[in-house]
Design a protein around this motif. Structure first.
Motif, short mmCIF file in Angstrom:
data_model
loop_
_atom_site.label_atom_id
_atom_site.label_comp_id
_atom_site.label_asym_id
_atom_site.label_seq_id
_atom_site.Cartn_x
_atom_site.Cartn_y
_atom_site.Cartn_z
N VAL A 587 9.34 -15.21 3.86
CA VAL A 587 9.02 -14.92 5.26
C VAL A 587 7.62 -14.33 5.27
N GLY A 588 6.72 -14.99 5.97
CA GLY A 588 5.34 -14.54 6.04
C GLY A 588 4.85 -14.45 7.46
N PRO A 589 3.56 -14.32 7.66
CA PRO A 589 2.99 -14.21 9.01
C PRO A 589 3.33 -15.40 9.90
N ASP A 590 3.58 -16.57 9.29
CA ASP A 590 3.87 -17.77 10.07
C ASP A 590 5.36 -18.09 10.12
N GLY A 591 6.20 -17.10 9.77
CA GLY A 591 7.63 -17.32 9.83
C GLY A 591 8.24 -17.63 8.48
N GLU A 592 9.45 -18.17 8.52
CA GLU A 592 10.19 -18.47 7.29
C GLU A 592 9.91 -19.89 6.83
N TYR A 593 9.69 -20.03 5.53
CA TYR A 593 9.48 -21.37 5.00
C TYR A 593 9.85 -21.41 3.53
N VAL A 594 9.99 -22.61 3.00
CA VAL A 594 10.45 -22.82 1.63
C VAL A 594 9.33 -23.48 0.83
N LEU A 595 9.13 -22.96 -0.39
CA LEU A 595 8.16 -23.54 -1.31
C LEU A 595 8.88 -23.97 -2.58
N PRO A 596 8.40 -25.02 -3.20
CA PRO A 596 8.96 -25.37 -4.51
C PRO A 596 8.45 -24.40 -5.57
N THR A 597 9.33 -23.91 -6.42
CA THR A 597 8.89 -23.04 -7.50
C THR A 597 8.24 -23.88 -8.59
N ALA A 598 7.31 -23.28 -9.29
CA ALA A 598 6.59 -23.96 -10.36
C ALA A 598 6.92 -23.27 -11.66
N GLY A 599 7.77 -23.91 -12.48
CA GLY A 599 8.11 -23.32 -13.77
C GLY A 599 8.97 -22.08 -13.60
N PRO A 600 8.95 -21.18 -14.60
CA PRO A 600 9.74 -19.95 -14.49
C PRO A 600 9.21 -19.05 -13.39
N VAL A 601 10.10 -18.29 -12.76
CA VAL A 601 9.72 -17.31 -11.75
C VAL A 601 9.60 -15.96 -12.44
N LEU A 602 8.37 -15.49 -12.59
CA LEU A 602 8.11 -14.23 -13.28
C LEU A 602 8.04 -13.11 -12.25
N VAL A 603 8.93 -12.16 -12.35
CA VAL A 603 9.01 -11.09 -11.37
C VAL A 603 8.13 -9.93 -11.83
N SER A 604 7.12 -9.60 -11.03
CA SER A 604 6.23 -8.50 -11.34
C SER A 604 6.22 -7.54 -10.17
N ARG A 605 7.24 -6.72 -10.13
CA ARG A 605 7.35 -5.71 -9.07
C ARG A 605 7.33 -4.35 -9.73
N SER A 606 6.53 -3.46 -9.19
CA SER A 606 6.30 -2.16 -9.82
C SER A 606 7.61 -1.45 -10.16
N THR A 607 7.60 -0.74 -11.26
CA THR A 607 8.76 0.04 -11.65
C THR A 607 8.89 1.27 -10.76
N ARG A 608 10.09 1.82 -10.72
CA ARG A 608 10.31 3.05 -9.97
C ARG A 608 10.96 4.06 -10.91
N PRO A 609 10.80 5.37 -10.65
CA PRO A 609 11.41 6.36 -11.53
C PRO A 609 12.93 6.33 -11.44
N LEU A 610 13.57 6.82 -12.49
CA LEU A 610 15.02 6.95 -12.46
C LEU A 610 15.41 8.05 -11.48
N ASN A 611 16.49 7.83 -10.74
CA ASN A 611 16.98 8.83 -9.78
C ASN A 611 15.86 9.40 -8.92
N PRO A 612 15.17 8.56 -8.17
CA PRO A 612 14.01 9.06 -7.42
C PRO A 612 14.37 10.10 -6.37
N ALA A 613 15.64 10.19 -5.99
CA ALA A 613 16.03 11.18 -4.98
C ALA A 613 16.09 12.59 -5.55
N VAL A 614 16.12 12.68 -6.88
CA VAL A 614 16.20 14.00 -7.52
C VAL A 614 14.80 14.42 -7.94
#
Length: 679
Positions: A587-614
């Protein structure tokens, strides 16, 4: 080819003294060829005076043996200030504090230089409190975009007088050398460049303003050693090229000068001023050669961050002294390395230092003591105490080293088969080729201090109570952010896990195509490296820009390459809502759409601390009670700041100080020190 000055063809070594001074003026003898560059740090006061922190910083480099210590670009008038805590010589009121600085550095065995500067179009009213002024009304978007007022002919002469007055103050303050800043897109350089000087009066002549400043400063300080720093190339298409710059410098009143200091770049070409690790060491050498026939001693900056690079440019006669910035910022003992063969922390050209300049005090990724709003205090003496450090990433390694230096017997437990954690992956990236130097140095320090490094060693929280140690540093890293849904796709994998499973993917065996979900600095570096290997890359991120947590200089080359690469597709400001085999729904500025994936999907989302509420202190207290001994947390296991190496090393250093204090003073709280003002 040896480009040494006539009469001195012998081999120049770094410890060889250098005499500056010409045409019957008094001379000055530098004890060696090491000059610290005018690197701004924001360590001054808001009214332009040096602080105790600033003095401690420079004193350490003087004690290390530098022949000449240069403070920083110092504004000559308030409307030329570019930083909130930049040094100034704009009023007589600051002379006493500068005099205290020079007296202390002289006592430490160094001569002292100041670089006089006016920001011109790069200075902004929100910082200086005054409207921006310049040769022509051309804004500098990189600096903030304020439209400068065009200086009248009379106002140009007033600015010449401001340089002269600042020079008089510099003499009264005890400076031995004045270096005029004629490069990097500041005021003098603005008069030289056709891009920023579109005048029709006498100051349309590129060298006119610079020559008037040189003459006025020489009259105000007739016996001072005087030089000028220039950018040998401006670095932008419509700016000064190397040949034209050389012609203009040849028309300066060189008889009034005692040296030239060569640098490069401008605000719009910042990669030339502070270079990426991708640039070759001593890259200005060929351009510097054309200045030899001017008959002046030559200083040179530009990627001189190894002992071999410094010794080479001196031995080849490329320059007469080296102007060192980041290398001695990372460790003053780089000077000891040059003179005596000492070990030193290597600058890894991450450019966190320059990226911090616009937001606060300049720090350092590899040296967490630098620039952190206080005079560093020694870590408490823990001689003979046994310390367990769990995790050998940058944070754990930094804590281990600091505690070892404080006398502890340190055992490091690391689950993988190598030190460095994610830094080991960063070391293989195109944009960070200097990063392996940090791990090489750390390995040497581990061996030098006799630390017990145990690779392939996992230790669970339950094991902490049985650890034969007086204290524990837990630096095991955070956890990846949850995507918020079951991806359901076999080809989806965390980017770090993919790199572990495919160690040659960034080198000799790149994939044909990949999709990278995430647009942080890790995603940027992996995408840039793979694209350079010919891989087709689809990069999808929910952020508006690539790597927003990284500074401008850290991505100044990689991001434009990605944007221009024909084999890279970038989709930003878009949220992934599902991943199925072969398809990714966003879902982007132009709404929802589908793209073909190219090869493996490598997830690079920042890590978060353990138990961030504490809160971290609560977690440390709970773990300490369970283990029966002090436990402190470090790195992304606890930090909420950007998960970058700079954050990790600082967290590790602070954890070491906290642990040492808790071991030695279990009932006290460690309070930070404040810095004072030199008066």
């Amino acid at each position: 080819m040896n480009h040494s000055l006539p009469g001195s063809p012998e081999l120049v070594t770094v410890d060889k003294p250098l005499e500056l001074g010409r045409h019957g003026r008094p001379t000055l003898r530098l004890k060696n060829r090491i000059v610290t560059s005018p690197m701004e740090r924001n360590y001054g006061t808001s009214d332009g005076r040096p602080t105790e922190q600033y003095l401690d910083y420079l004193r350490a480099r003087a004690v290390a043996g530098a022949g000449l210590i240069t403070t920083e670009a110092t504004f000559v008038r308030e409307d030329g200030r570019g930083r909130t805590h930049q040094l100034g010589l704009h009023t007589d009121a600051v002379i006493a504090s500068h005099r205290r600085l020079t007296d202390e550095l002289h006592a430490a065995g160094a001569l002292v230089a100041v670089e006089l500067n006016h920001g011109g179009r790069t200075a902004q009213a929100e910082v200086s409190g005054h409207p921006s002024v310049a040769p022509s009304p051309i804004p500098c978007a990189v600096a903030g975009g304020e439209m400068p007022r065009e200086l009248t002919t009379a106002q140009c002469r007033e600015l010449v007088d401001a340089f002269a007055e600042a020079a008089r103050r510099a003499v009264d303050a005890g400076y031995d050398v004045i270096n005029l800043h004629g490069g990097h897109g500041y005021l003098i350089h603005q008069f030289m460049s056709p891009r920023t000087n579109q005048r029709s009066d006498e100051y349309a002549v590129p060298e006119r303003f610079a020559n008037e400043v040189i003459a006025a400063v020489r009259r105000a300080a007739p016996t001072i050693i005087l030089g000028i720093r220039i950018s040998v190339v401006e670095g932008v298409e419509d700016g000064l090229d190397a040949e034209t710059t050389r012609e203009i410098v040849g028309r300066l009143d060189l008889d009034q000068l005692d040296f030239l200091d060569l640098s490069a770049g401008s605000y719009e070409a910042g990669e030339w001023i502070v270079q990426s690790g991708e640039w070759s060491r001593g890259f200005l050498a060929d351009l510097a050669a054309s200045y030899r026939d001017l008959g002046l001693p030559i200083g040179m900056a530009g990627r001189l961050n190894t002992v071999d690079a410094v010794k080479r440019v001196l031995a080849e006669g490329t320059c007469d002294f080296v102007s060192l910035g980041r290398a001695v910022h990372a460790d003053p003992d780089f000077i000891g390395g040059l003179l005596h063969g000492h070990r030193f922390r290597p600058c890894i050209a991450c450019n966190v230092c320059i990226d911090n300049l616009g937001v606060g005090q300049v720090t350092c990724t590899v040296n967490p003591q630098v620039g952190r709003s206080r005079v560093p205090v020694a870590t408490g003496d823990v001689t003979g105490r046994r310390i367990a450090v769990v995790g050998a990433g940058p944070s754990g390694l930094t804590a281990a080293l600091e505690l070892s230096r404080a006398g502890a017997e340190v055992t490091i437990y690391e689950a993988s088969d190598h030190i460095g954690g994610d830094l080991a992956f960063a070391s293989t990236m195109r944009s960070t080729p200097e990063f392996p130097g940090f791990m090489t140095w750390m390995q040497e320090e581990i061996e030098a201090y006799g630390m017990d490094l145990r690779l392939d060693s996992r230790i669970s929280p339950e094991d902490l109570a049985d650890t034969p140690a007086d204290g524990i540093v837990l630096a095991t890293g955070g956890i990846p952010q949850d995507p918020g849904f079951d991806t359901g796709a076999e080809q989806t994998i965390q980017i770090r896990e993919w790199l572990k499973a495919n160690p040659d993917a960034l080198g000799s065996n790149p994939p044909e195509q990949v999709t990278i979900w995430g647009s942080d600095s890790v995603a940027m570096s992996v995408a840039d490296t793979l694209a350079s290997r010919g891989t087709k890359v689809l990069l999808i991120g929910d952020q508006e820009t690539i790597a927003p947590e990284a500074g401008r200089r850290a991505k100044i080359l990689a991001v434009p390459r990605l944007q221009e690469a024909p084999n890279v597709t970038i989709v930003l400001s878009s949220r992934v809502i599902s991943i199925d085999d072969g398809e990714i729904t966003i879902v982007g500025p132009d709404g929802e759409y589908v793209l073909p994936t190219a090869g493996p999907v490598l997830v690079s989302r920042s890590t978060r601390p353990l138990n961030p509420a504490v809160v971290p202190s609560g977690r440390e207290a709970a773990m300490s009670r369970a283990a029966g001994k002090p436990v402190v947390l470090a790195g992304t296991v606890v930090e909420t700041a950007a998960p970058i190496v700079s954050t990790a090393t600082k967290s590790g250093y602070d954890a070491a100080q906290r642990l040492a204090h808790r071991i030695c003073h279990p009932t006290q709280i460690l309070d930070p020190l404040t810095t004072g003002v030199l008066s």
